[in-house]
Design a protein around this motif. Structure first.
Motif, PDB file in Angstrom:
ATOM      1  N   ASN A 156     -63.556 -56.970 -44.754  1.00  0.00           N
ATOM      2  CA  ASN A 156     -64.558 -57.576 -45.450  1.00  0.00           C
ATOM      3  C   ASN A 156     -65.392 -58.625 -44.619  1.00  0.00           C
ATOM      4  O   ASN A 156     -66.505 -58.703 -44.926  1.00  0.00           O
ATOM      5  N   HIS A 157     -64.648 -59.125 -43.499  1.00  0.00           N
ATOM      6  CA  HIS A 157     -65.521 -59.916 -42.499  1.00  0.00           C
ATOM      7  C   HIS A 157     -64.821 -59.746 -41.095  1.00  0.00           C
ATOM      8  O   HIS A 157     -63.549 -59.200 -40.868  1.00  0.00           O
ATOM      9  N   SER A 158     -65.767 -60.196 -40.321  1.00  0.00           N
ATOM     10  CA  SER A 158     -65.102 -60.189 -38.939  1.00  0.00           C
ATOM     11  C   SER A 158     -64.970 -61.690 -38.421  1.00  0.00           C
ATOM     12  O   SER A 158     -65.260 -62.513 -39.270  1.00  0.00           O
ATOM     13  N   ASN A 185     -45.178 -63.502 -49.829  1.00  0.00           N
ATOM     14  CA  ASN A 185     -46.254 -63.019 -48.589  1.00  0.00           C
ATOM     15  C   ASN A 185     -46.663 -64.371 -47.868  1.00  0.00           C
ATOM     16  O   ASN A 185     -46.270 -65.666 -48.103  1.00  0.00           O
ATOM     17  N   HIS A 186     -47.572 -63.923 -46.722  1.00  0.00           N
ATOM     18  CA  HIS A 186     -47.491 -65.163 -45.902  1.00  0.00           C
ATOM     19  C   HIS A 186     -48.831 -65.958 -46.435  1.00  0.00           C
ATOM     20  O   HIS A 186     -49.313 -66.844 -45.760  1.00  0.00           O
ATOM     21  N   ASP A 187     -49.192 -65.749 -47.880  1.00  0.00           N
ATOM     22  CA  ASP A 187     -50.265 -66.595 -48.237  1.00  0.00           C
ATOM     23  C   ASP A 187     -49.658 -67.502 -49.599  1.00  0.00           C
ATOM     24  O   ASP A 187     -50.430 -68.245 -50.135  1.00  0.00           O
ATOM     25  N   VAL A 188     -48.432 -67.339 -49.862  1.00  0.00           N
ATOM     26  CA  VAL A 188     -48.064 -68.044 -51.190  1.00  0.00           C
ATOM     27  C   VAL A 188     -46.675 -68.629 -50.694  1.00  0.00           C
ATOM     28  O   VAL A 188     -46.039 -68.114 -49.728  1.00  0.00           O
ATOM     29  N   ALA A 233     -59.125 -68.083 -35.719  1.00  0.00           N
ATOM     30  CA  ALA A 233     -59.562 -69.047 -36.748  1.00  0.00           C
ATOM     31  C   ALA A 233     -58.907 -69.027 -37.991  1.00  0.00           C
ATOM     32  O   ALA A 233     -58.624 -70.103 -38.854  1.00  0.00           O
ATOM     33  N   ASP A 234     -58.365 -67.872 -38.499  1.00  0.00           N
ATOM     34  CA  ASP A 234     -57.596 -67.450 -39.769  1.00  0.00           C
ATOM     35  C   ASP A 234     -56.595 -66.656 -39.373  1.00  0.00           C
ATOM     36  O   ASP A 234     -56.071 -65.989 -40.057  1.00  0.00           O
ATOM     37  N   ALA A 235     -55.484 -67.269 -38.277  1.00  0.00           N
ATOM     38  CA  ALA A 235     -54.348 -66.672 -37.855  1.00  0.00           C
ATOM     39  C   ALA A 235     -54.605 -65.062 -38.119  1.00  0.00           C
ATOM     40  O   ALA A 235     -53.888 -64.263 -38.339  1.00  0.00           O
ATOM     41  N   PHE A 255     -52.454 -48.517 -43.914  1.00  0.00           N
ATOM     42  CA  PHE A 255     -53.218 -49.386 -43.781  1.00  0.00           C
ATOM     43  C   PHE A 255     -52.947 -50.593 -44.885  1.00  0.00           C
ATOM     44  O   PHE A 255     -52.885 -50.080 -46.196  1.00  0.00           O
ATOM     45  N   ARG A 256     -52.929 -51.794 -44.589  1.00  0.00           N
ATOM     46  CA  ARG A 256     -53.015 -52.780 -45.635  1.00  0.00           C
ATOM     47  C   ARG A 256     -54.313 -53.287 -45.719  1.00  0.00           C
ATOM     48  O   ARG A 256     -54.784 -53.716 -44.688  1.00  0.00           O
ATOM     49  N   VAL A 257     -55.041 -53.160 -46.909  1.00  0.00           N
ATOM     50  CA  VAL A 257     -56.457 -53.410 -46.748  1.00  0.00           C
ATOM     51  C   VAL A 257     -56.917 -54.736 -47.264  1.00  0.00           C
ATOM     52  O   VAL A 257     -56.603 -55.224 -48.545  1.00  0.00           O
ATOM     53  N   ASP A 258     -57.100 -55.810 -46.383  1.00  0.00           N
ATOM     54  CA  ASP A 258     -57.413 -57.183 -46.575  1.00  0.00           C
ATOM     55  C   ASP A 258     -58.753 -57.357 -47.656  1.00  0.00           C
ATOM     56  O   ASP A 258     -59.748 -56.740 -47.287  1.00  0.00           O
ATOM     57  N   VAL A 259     -58.499 -58.235 -48.550  1.00  0.00           N
ATOM     58  CA  VAL A 259     -59.603 -58.366 -49.320  1.00  0.00           C
ATOM     59  C   VAL A 259     -60.429 -57.240 -49.712  1.00  0.00           C
ATOM     60  O   VAL A 259     -61.615 -57.004 -49.778  1.00  0.00           O
TER      61      VAL A 259
HETATM   62  C1  NOJ Z   1     -55.906 -62.514 -47.343  1.00  0.00           C
HETATM   63  C2  NOJ Z   1     -55.030 -62.574 -46.152  1.00  0.00           C
HETATM   64  O1  NOJ Z   1     -53.754 -62.181 -46.946  1.00  0.00           O
HETATM   65  C3  NOJ Z   1     -55.060 -63.955 -45.867  1.00  0.00           C
HETATM   66  O2  NOJ Z   1     -54.125 -64.569 -45.027  1.00  0.00           O
HETATM   67  C4  NOJ Z   1     -56.541 -64.368 -45.498  1.00  0.00           C
HETATM   68  O3  NOJ Z   1     -56.634 -65.606 -45.076  1.00  0.00           O
HETATM   69  C5  NOJ Z   1     -57.543 -63.725 -46.428  1.00  0.00           C
HETATM   70  N1  NOJ Z   1     -57.419 -62.446 -47.139  1.00  0.00           N
HETATM   71  C6  NOJ Z   1     -58.996 -63.841 -45.408  1.00  0.00           C
HETATM   72  O4  NOJ Z   1     -58.940 -62.723 -44.538  1.00  0.00           O
END
Ligand code: NOJ
Length: 559
Positions: free
Chosen positions: A122-124, A346-349, A79-81, A224-228
């Motif tokens: 942060n979330h599943s 990165n993959h978000d910008v 749902a969010d790649a 590890f790269r720790v998301d959020v």
């Molecule tokens: C940051 C990630 O880099 C991004 O791609 C993702 O949508 C959010 N965190 C939520 O996990």
């Protein structure tokens, strides 16, 4: 530049870290982000996969990076790649199997590359077994304690429990139906509704993540790269923000759901686990905080090792602004003895080649801008970044000078925030288009020619940007990256230490020395006279003339 791929001394030497040897491979590491969906597709289904990444490891070794960070490849409904994980210990079949992950880690190590995996605490996914059971078992289920379930406000609970908004737009709450079908409690999701937030006050959540860390450490990953990383702990009572202008506050203030001081206890516990393993396993925080000083809290000596420097990523191609952010980043990291980190994409910008092709402002752009200018500045910005003390992050494809694909038709877009956000964060597909490796027609070696179309279409003009097209061309961006990383390896003073010694320079120019190395960056659109001395090592611009810095260029000198 050719390298002996069988030379594994890079990894074994530092992994062993015999007593007395300087520790800290990560302090000046260049870490390359692989976005598995878009890197290389081995089975021809149009989606990148782990066997694809594995087959391209020699390319990364030859590029000259130290480590590879893989974005999530775990079991996920996507749902969010993949940032919506349904099983943290399984590889999604679309990416391969645990056996593929094992082979990838082993091959990387044999080539002297370290592997960092993404961790999403942060979330599943809403399809995670815990969340599904929590829904099925209804109010009162112990499983509900592991997420944030709350009754709604209003007479019949028809209003969300508080005024928080999702980062992807819309309310941060979704109402559930009770097992009998009647409207029930709401649950919190700071991102998409398919990404329910964990409740980190629940001991079961903390235990589970300690176990997940060990699972991947036992698999042999180096970090590890720790998301959020800034989001795990929420303010007690989940208080209202009291404003509907959340966007203005985000990034400028400590929020009741971001950068709460309680997160640091979690990272202190994780650090102990990392330190139990040999070879200096690390963690890097994706922590969006209001200031670099607050970012530094995540990398205190008993917490995580690195944090992304998003202040740097957001800085315009402007000498004064760059110098200010470099100084403040180095100053913020000094008291906690952590290395500064630097990142441009990165993959978000929006990729930096497209950001710098446009007037400054925003990291979610839809405008193509002036491509030539953008590429020139992107190359210069990369050489500047790679000359700074600390660790640098590269995003796949930037070594090819890839721009964002700004004209993707709406019907092919997949970023969930595109469908929810009001232009806020919705254009991330543009930087996620699969890489061009070779050939003159799509999929440009991303997958087999007999395979299906890639999950996002690649533009026709990418034939010229492929790895094959750029290899051996001394003017190409790929060869610039290869040369830069080779110089950085030969001259450890580039990444080492914590200081830059600024040299006098004209407005618009950055000049600094690091030992016997000098970096000169001209951020203006005019040539600037500069009394260069020493031997030119590398330049991002062409036709370097003695005593003159080319417009929008960075050059490296041995003095
Ligand atoms: C940051 C990630 O880099 C991004 O791609 C993702 O949508 C959010 N965190 C939520 O996990």
């Amino acid at each position: 530049m050719t390298q002996n791929l069988a030379d594994t001394t890079r990894l074994t030497a530092s992994a062993a870290t015999p007593a007395g040897e300087p520790r800290g491979w990560w302090r000046d590491a260049v870490i390359y982000q692989v976005y598995p969906r878009s890197f290389a597709d081995a089975n021809g289904d149009g989606m990148g996969d782990l066997p694809g990444v594995r087959s391209r490891l020699p390319y990364l070794r030859e590029l000259g990076v130290d480590a590879v960070w893989l974005s999530p490849f775990y079991a996920s409904p996507q749902a969010d790649a993949g940032y919506d994980v349904a099983d943290y210990r399984a590889v999604d079949p679309m990416f391969g199997s645990l056996l593929d992950a094992d082979g990838l880690i082993r091959d990387a190590h044999a080539l002297g590359l370290r592997i960092i995996v993404d961790l999403v605490p942060n979330h599943s996914s809403d399809q995670h077994e815990w969340f599904q059971r929590a829904l099925r078992e209804g109010p009162g289920s112990a499983l509900r304690e592991r997420y944030h379930f709350r009754p709604g406000k209003g007479e019949t609970g028809e209003l969300p429990p508080n005024d928080w908004e999702s980062i992807f737009g819309g309310p941060a709450w979704t109402r559930t139906a009770d097992p009998d079908g009647t409207p029930g409690d709401w649950y919190l999701h700071l991102f998409a509704p398919e990404q329910p937030d964990f409740n980190w006050d629940s001991p079961a959540v903390a235990d589970e993540f300690r176990s997940i860390l060990r699972f991947w450490l036992d698999m042999g990953v180096d970090g590890f790269r720790v998301d959020v990383a800034h989001g795990l702990v929420k303010a007690p009572g989940l208080p209202d923000l009291g404003t509907h202008d959340q966007l203005k506050l985000l990034g400028n203030d400590v929020m009741p759901f971001f950068d709460q001081d309680g997160v640091h206890e979690i990272y202190r516990a994780w650090r102990k686990i990392l330190d139990e393993y040999p070879g200096e396993r690390i963690a890097v925080a994706e922590a969006w905080t209001p200031t670099v000083e607050r970012t530094a809290n995540y990398v205190r000596p008993d917490e995580l090792h690195q944090a992304f420097n998003f202040q740097y990523l957001g800085t315009a191609w402007d000498a004064a602004e760059l110098r200010a952010v470099i100084d403040s980043s180095l100053a913020a990291m000094r008291p906690v003895d952590a290395p500064a980190t630097w990142v441009l994409s990165n993959h978000d910008v929006t990729r930096h080649a497209t950001r710098f092709a446009n007037p400054p402002g925003g990291t979610q752009l839809r405008e193509r801008g002036d491509r030539e200018l953008g590429l020139r500045r992107a190359r210069a910005a990369t050489l500047l970044m790679l000359a700074l003390p600390g660790s640098a992050y590269l995003y796949q494809g930037e070594e090819l000078g890839l721009p964002d694909v700004t004209d993707l038709p709406d019907e092919v877009r997949q970023d969930p925030s595109f469908f929810r956000a009001d232009g806020q964060d919705g254009f991330r597909d543009g930087c996620r288009v699969p890489l061009p490796w070779s050939g003159s027609t799509a999929p440009y070696g991303f997958g087999p020619t007999t395979g299906g179309p890639s999950w996002l279409p690649q533009p026709a003009e990418w034939a010229e940007l492929s790895v094959e097209a750029q290899t051996g061309d001394p003017t190409s961006t790929l060869e610039l990256y290869r040369s830069a990383l080779a110089v950085r390896r030969e001259r450890p003073e580039l990444g080492a230490g914590r200081e830059v010694e600024w040299l006098p320079s004209a407005p618009g120019v950055l000049a600094f020395r690091r030992g016997s190395f000098v970096c000169l960056a001209n951020t203006t659109r005019q040539p600037v006279a500069y009394p260069t001395a020493g031997r030119l090592l590398l330049s991002s611009g062409e036709g370097v003339e003695p005593g003159l810095l080319a417009p929008d260029s960075t050059s490296w000198w041995a003095v």
